[in-house]
Design a protein around this motif. Sequence first.
Motif, mmCIF file in Angstrom:
data_model
loop_
_atom_site.group_PDB
_atom_site.id
_atom_site.type_symbol
_atom_site.label_atom_id
_atom_site.label_comp_id
_atom_site.label_asym_id
_atom_site.label_seq_id
_atom_site.Cartn_x
_atom_site.Cartn_y
_atom_site.Cartn_z
ATOM 1 N N TYR A 94 33.525 48.069 37.969
ATOM 2 C CA TYR A 94 34.671 47.540 37.210
ATOM 3 C C TYR A 94 34.575 46.023 37.094
ATOM 4 C CZ TYR A 94 39.510 46.057 36.432
ATOM 5 O OH TYR A 94 40.647 45.448 35.960
ATOM 6 N N VAL A 95 34.125 45.380 38.150
ATOM 7 C CA VAL A 95 34.019 43.921 38.155
ATOM 8 C C VAL A 95 33.080 43.428 37.058
ATOM 9 C CG1 VAL A 95 32.167 43.745 39.862
ATOM 10 C CG2 VAL A 95 33.819 41.908 39.660
ATOM 11 N N THR A 96 32.083 44.221 36.684
ATOM 12 C CA THR A 96 31.163 43.851 35.608
ATOM 13 C C THR A 96 31.934 43.634 34.309
ATOM 14 O OG1 THR A 96 29.430 45.164 36.648
ATOM 15 C CG2 THR A 96 29.091 44.574 34.362
ATOM 16 N N ASP A 97 32.943 44.455 34.062
ATOM 17 C CA ASP A 97 33.734 44.328 32.849
ATOM 18 C C ASP A 97 34.581 43.061 32.835
ATOM 19 O OD1 ASP A 97 32.733 46.775 32.044
ATOM 20 O OD2 ASP A 97 34.445 47.890 32.847
ATOM 21 N N LEU A 98 34.863 42.512 34.005
ATOM 22 C CA LEU A 98 35.726 41.340 34.106
ATOM 23 C C LEU A 98 34.965 40.022 34.000
ATOM 24 C CD1 LEU A 98 37.955 42.548 37.052
ATOM 25 C CD2 LEU A 98 38.482 42.633 34.616
ATOM 26 N N ILE A 99 33.667 40.061 34.194
ATOM 27 C CA ILE A 99 32.870 38.838 34.177
ATOM 28 C C ILE A 99 32.671 38.374 32.736
ATOM 29 C CG2 ILE A 99 30.594 37.832 34.676
ATOM 30 C CD1 ILE A 99 30.464 39.718 37.071
ATOM 31 N N SER A 100 32.962 37.098 32.526
ATOM 32 C CA SER A 100 32.780 36.572 31.171
ATOM 33 C C SER A 100 31.905 35.331 31.181
ATOM 34 C CB SER A 100 34.116 36.242 30.533
ATOM 35 O OG SER A 100 34.829 35.326 31.319
ATOM 36 N N LYS B 225 39.210 43.356 46.474
ATOM 37 C CA LYS B 225 39.948 42.102 46.314
ATOM 38 C C LYS B 225 40.196 41.704 44.866
ATOM 39 C CE LYS B 225 39.930 41.624 50.733
ATOM 40 N NZ LYS B 225 41.105 41.997 51.487
ATOM 41 N N ILE B 226 39.508 42.317 43.912
ATOM 42 C CA ILE B 226 39.586 41.862 42.518
ATOM 43 C C ILE B 226 40.997 41.995 41.941
ATOM 44 C CG2 ILE B 226 38.948 43.970 41.257
ATOM 45 C CD1 ILE B 226 37.460 40.485 40.668
ATOM 46 N N ALA B 227 41.755 42.980 42.373
ATOM 47 C CA ALA B 227 43.129 43.123 41.881
ATOM 48 C C ALA B 227 43.969 41.910 42.278
ATOM 49 C CB ALA B 227 43.760 44.406 42.414
#
Length: 120
Positions: free
Chosen positions: A114-120, A60-62
Motif C-alpha cells: 500500500y505504501v508504494t501507492d502513497l510514494i510520489s 505507522k503509515i496511517a
Amino acid sequence: DDFQTLTWYIDSAFAVHADMKSHTGSAFTLGKGAICSDSTKQKINTRSSTESELVGVDDKIAKVIWTKKFIECQGFKVKLNIVYQDNQSTLKLANNGKESSGKRTRHFDIKYFYVTDLIS
C-alpha cells in the motif's frame, strides 16, 4: 527550522520478543524537535528483517497520513511529508512494489505494498 516539512523516522527490530515477533518504533519531528514517538510490538510474525520493516512502515503509515491531514485542517500548509526508513531492501520494495520482489520476498502480502501507492 522548516515548519512546512513533516518528518517521520520508522524502524523495526526483527524477532526481538520471546514469541519471535518484531518491534516497530517511530518518531515525528517538526522544526527542530520531536513532537511524538511510539514503540509497538508487531501483531504478526515475520520471516525476515525486510518483511519486518515493511510491516512496520505499513503499521505507522496511517498515523503519517492522519498527521498531515490534521495539520492541514488546522490551516497550515504542508510542503513535504517525509518518511525515513533504513532497510535498503524495504526501500526498494516500497518504491517499486511487487516488481522488485524476488524469490525471498514473493510471500509478502500485497497489503504491505500500500505504501508504494502513497510514494510520489
